[in-house]
Write an enzyme that holds these catalytic residues in place. Sequence first.
Site, PDB file in Angstrom:
ATOM      1  N   SER A 138      69.488 -33.357  54.118  1.00  0.00           N
ATOM      2  CA  SER A 138      70.471 -33.033  54.964  1.00  0.00           C
ATOM      3  C   SER A 138      70.341 -33.604  56.417  1.00  0.00           C
ATOM      4  O   SER A 138      71.493 -33.923  56.917  1.00  0.00           O
ATOM      5  CB  SER A 138      70.795 -31.575  54.779  1.00  0.00           C
ATOM      6  OG  SER A 138      72.014 -31.350  55.602  1.00  0.00           O
ATOM      7  N   ASP A 142      54.810 -32.354  52.313  1.00  0.00           N
ATOM      8  CA  ASP A 142      55.796 -31.392  52.239  1.00  0.00           C
ATOM      9  C   ASP A 142      56.611 -31.515  50.629  1.00  0.00           C
ATOM     10  O   ASP A 142      56.949 -30.458  50.159  1.00  0.00           O
ATOM     11  CB  ASP A 142      57.204 -31.698  53.082  1.00  0.00           C
ATOM     12  CG  ASP A 142      56.813 -31.229  54.457  1.00  0.00           C
ATOM     13  OD1 ASP A 142      56.275 -30.226  54.296  1.00  0.00           O
ATOM     14  OD2 ASP A 142      57.481 -31.701  55.482  1.00  0.00           O
TER      15      ASP A 142
END
Length: 265
Positions: A171, A53
């Site tokens: 987050s 990613d």
Amino acid sequence: MRVGIMGNKARLDDKGIIGRLAGFLESKGYGISVFENCEEIGEVEALVVLGGDGAILHAAAAAARKGIRVIGINYGTLGFLTEYGRAETQRVAELLSALEKGECSILRRSMLELRTGDRLFYALNEIAFQRDYMSGAQLVRLEVVRNGGESLEMLGDGTIICTPTGSTAYSLSAGGAILAPDAPVFMITPLYAFSFRSRATVFPDTDEFRVRAVRGRVAVFSDGKEVAVMDEGEEADVKKAPFTADFPVRGGSCFLNKIRTKLNQ
């Protein structure tokens, strides 16, 4: 159609995979450019990225500014941004064909624009404001002003402003919610806040934010890369970027399935 290929060589056990994929796509009639790094990306209509990613994140942010669509093949761990696993590498030709014919959906992922001083940075995942550990500060106090009016103060390790794409990254580890990647919102997630009342909060992505360092020295990160340091009284502005990172999607692709399978690894 001209197609770019870029791979994170640290993730590729088979060092010949890029060359073989290039040859395979050339046999299908595509012009091929192989890029060594994000700075080289250009003059193609689509970019195939082999990596985790992180590699796809940074390549997509660079490609977005040039209107280049990105297809990720997972050679990392989770692969939230990927469309294929490594065993499906050659299947990318099917999606390229659908893209060329206008027969596939495009997932347009919103991005953030950070202005600090006279410099601009763009992030696909998040902008993070966190205490500068080198300064020795135990806590930082930040004021976040929304649309030039209402404001909130946060005391703790800092705060994150993230896109829906970034909701499954930093987050999430800080206690934020998971957002659908096409939701027109941003989220502010406190980092280890001193108050139990501080919670992740979702705002429309039309909002603009000014972040001010009230107490302590603050390091500013764009998609994990430190780009600035704010001393007390200094400010930075965050808003939606004027372009999106565009990912062609194959038929049957499902975000909820990705959540179920990848977060249960």
